[in-house]
Design an enzyme around this catalytic site. Structure first.
Site, short mmCIF file in Angstrom:
data_model
loop_
_atom_site.label_atom_id
_atom_site.label_comp_id
_atom_site.label_asym_id
_atom_site.label_seq_id
_atom_site.Cartn_x
_atom_site.Cartn_y
_atom_site.Cartn_z
N ASN A 82 -27.93 -25.94 -53.68
CA ASN A 82 -28.14 -26.44 -52.32
C ASN A 82 -28.00 -25.31 -51.31
OD1 ASN A 82 -28.54 -29.11 -53.16
ND2 ASN A 82 -26.35 -29.47 -53.23
N CYS A 83 -28.57 -25.52 -50.15
CA CYS A 83 -28.51 -24.57 -49.05
C CYS A 83 -27.06 -24.16 -48.81
CB CYS A 83 -29.09 -25.22 -47.80
SG CYS A 83 -29.04 -24.17 -46.35
N PRO A 84 -26.75 -22.91 -48.59
CA PRO A 84 -27.66 -21.77 -48.44
C PRO A 84 -27.82 -20.93 -49.71
CG PRO A 84 -25.51 -21.11 -47.71
CD PRO A 84 -25.38 -22.55 -48.21
N ASP A 120 -33.97 -27.90 -53.70
CA ASP A 120 -33.41 -28.36 -52.43
C ASP A 120 -34.53 -28.62 -51.42
OD1 ASP A 120 -31.84 -28.89 -50.23
OD2 ASP A 120 -31.12 -26.84 -49.97
#
Length: 76
Positions: A14-16, A41
């Site tokens: 997932n981000c980042p 994502d």
């Protein structure tokens, strides 16, 4: 012959984290080489567009294939 020099599998991240991994991978690459990134994502599409603009590394393509996002980023 492949149209990229290196592949980064960021599926499940997932981000980042996909951006951070791409930044690290680009750091080890030569100017003009292409990094293929595979991510799952949803936010990665906007993230890589922004990353490309901020870093001046051209985003050559951004496509969705079978629920995965595939980006081609060229090191400037």
């Amino acid at each position: 012959m492949a149209d990229f020099d290196r592949e980064l599998d960021a599926t499940g991240l997932n981000c980042p984290r996909p951006i951070l991994r791409a930044k690290k991978a680009l750091g080890d690459m030569e100017r003009g080489q292409v990094l293929k990134i595979i991510a799952t994502d949803q936010g990665s599409v906007k993230d890589f567009e922004a990353f490309s603009k901020q870093t001046n590394n051209p985003l050559l393509s951004s496509v969705e294939e079978a629920g995965k996002f595939v980006f081609m980023l060229q090191k400037s």
